[in-house]
Write a protein that holds these residues in place. Structure first.
Motif: not given
Length: 517
Positions: A257-262, A288-292, A297-300
């Protein structure tokens, strides 16, 4: 022959006395008889033995403290012979004085004394030949050494006199240095996981002098190979670790899941930043990826936390690979390949990290131009936190924050003005730098009136002191210059004029008397 027979007779007489005993008991029959040959050679042997027995017997020797062996030795002595100088008189060994020396001189042996090799006692002839061969080999080796020294001296003297000798010598030295850039694969980590990577001693070795580009490129390629090898060793060790932690982390990073990956990537980077640059690259690509927008924001947020906690040093900027002293690298490492390669790995990692941070700041600027207010606010707050806490990429971050003064949405422009005031409150020494950047925005060619107005409002709110006399004088000149520009354009508005007048009133008391207009 007569002497031999006498000796035999005495020995046999002693045997007879041994068999008879010390008390003179009667002999057994046949003990005192001689063999047939002895009887024939010595007709009166029996009577002579009896006489010698009466004169000299074993009992007397034993009384004097002797043994049977002494008795046998004394019985063999013939008292009738006269001894001269340890030998019998008239024997063949009775030489006159100087006779042996004259005999040796006649033989001429002394002429060959230098060629003689006398071996140790018991040496075989083959060993003497080996000794001769070894001495010959030593002589030949000594001759070869002498020839080499002569040739070396001749070559050195020829190099001194020939003009192109130094060029050939330097070329040969360069050929020997080619092995320095050879990559050797390792099976052991050079950088141990754990701790801050910038706490290593090698990371503080900088050089302001310009380095040779060819030398830098060679070391850069070698450092890249060493860093890749270091990362591969770390991955292999992680995969071979017992337990489900490493395999679970690997699974979560690839398909979680995205949160677990981060969270998993954050933990892996914190464990060993030098060996986990690939995860930081993945996070930057997510920004840098567009459309998500949510993933970006989580990556930032994740990258900001990593940069502030584990990746960026507090008191200095990241150094590029060419900003190190490669001309003295071998001397600093003292010929130790591990120490040199450890430096190269850390310098290559720092260079790649610097590029990734610059790439992230560029992606953050793209995020700040989003149409959604929340996304732009996130980018502005991230830029403020990075600029306030770390000196890396401060110029790009400051430009990004100042540009937000001209944002079409007034709420974000107000937030940008407040963010700049917060920056000056945390770092008062940045007043002149921030004001100069805002001044460039005011006089930019294609900037709107709203951006100029917010910029002038910010300059009016800068808190000045007596130590800021030069800055106050410069702000006054900015206000008057902008007023003259507005008069030329015939665009003097009341709001703009009010901001200019308030700015002059705030800066005039702090300006020096000679600098006041």
């Amino acid at each position: 022959m007569a002497a031999k027979h006498k000796q035999r007779k005495r020995v046999k007489a002693s045997k007879m006395s041994f068999s008879g005993g010390a008390d003179g008991a009667e002999d057994e029959p046949g003990n005192g008889e001689l063999s047939g040959e002895d009887a024939e050679d010595e007709p009166g042997a029996g009577s002579a033995g009896v006489k010698e027995k009466d004169e000299f017997n074993l009992e007397e020797v034993l009384k004097l403290g002797g043994t049977q062996a002494d008795f046998v030795l004394l019985s063999a002595v013939d008292e009738t012979n006269e001894l001269v100088d340890g030998g019998k008189k008239g024997a063949i060994d009775d030489l006159e004085e100087g006779e042996l020396e004259t005999f040796i001189s006649k033989l001429g042996i002394r002429n060959y004394s230098s060629l003689q090799i006398v071996g140790d006692e018991g040496d075989a002839p083959g060993e003497q030949n080996k000794a001769k061969k070894s001495e010959k080999q030593k002589e030949t080796k000594q001759k070869e050494k002498k020839k080499k020294t002569q040739t070396n001296t001749e070559s050195s003297t020829s190099l001194e006199h020939k003009p192109g000798a130094s060029v050939s010598a330097s070329a040969s030295a360069k050929k020997t240095k080619v092995n320095v850039f050879e990559f050797t694969q390792r099976n052991v980590l050079l950088i141990k996981p754990g701790g801050k990577w910038f706490d290593n001693d090698y990371t503080s070795e900088f050089s302001s002098s310009v380095q040779d580009q060819e030398l830098v490129s060679k070391y850069k390629s070698l450092a890249q190979q060493l860093l890749d090898n270091e990362t591969q060793i770390y991955r292999t060790k992680k995969n071979l670790q017992k337990g489900a932690n490493s395999s679970w982390m690997k699974t979560v990073v690839s398909a979680g899941v995205l949160a677990d990956r981060m969270a998993a990537m954050t933990v892996l980077i914190q464990d060993s930043p030098v060996h986990s640059l690939e995860h930081l690259e993945s996070l930057v690509s997510m920004v840098k990826k567009k459309g998500s927008r949510r993933m970006g924001l989580m990556a930032v947020d994740t990258i900001r936390e990593l940069l502030l906690s584990d990746l960026l040093p507090e008191n200095r900027k990241l150094q590029a690979f060419a900003q190190h002293a490669f001309d003295s690298l071998e001397e600093k490492s003292s010929g130790n390949r591990d120490a040199r390669d450890r430096r190269l790995v850390l310098w290559a990692f720092e260079h790649r990290l610097k590029l990734l941070v610059a790439e992230f700041v560029s992606a953050l600027e793209t995020v700040s131009h989003d149409t959604v207010f929340t996304t732009k606010t996130k980018a502005l707050s991230t830029a403020l936190e990075l600029l306030s806490a770390r000196p890396e990429q401060e110029k790009a971050l400051l430009t990004q924050m100042v540009n937000k003064l001209g944002d079409p949405e007034y709420r974000l422009a107000a937030k940008a003005s407040h963010a700049l005031e917060t920056l000056l409150h945390r770092h008062p020494n940045m007043k002149s730098v921030v004001c100069a950047e805002v001044q460039r925005l005011v006089f930019r060619a294609n900037v709107g009136e709203k951006a100029q107005y917010y910029a002038l409002c910010f300059l009016c709110q800068v808190i000045l002191s007596r130590e800021d006399a030069d800055l106050a004088a410069r702000l006054i000149s900015v206000y008057f210059s902008f007023f003259g520009l507005c008069v030329k354009r015939r665009q003097v508005q009341s709001k703009m004029l009010g901001a200019l007048l308030s700015g002059v009133n705030r800066a005039y008391p702090f300006a020096a008397e000679g600098t006041r207009p």
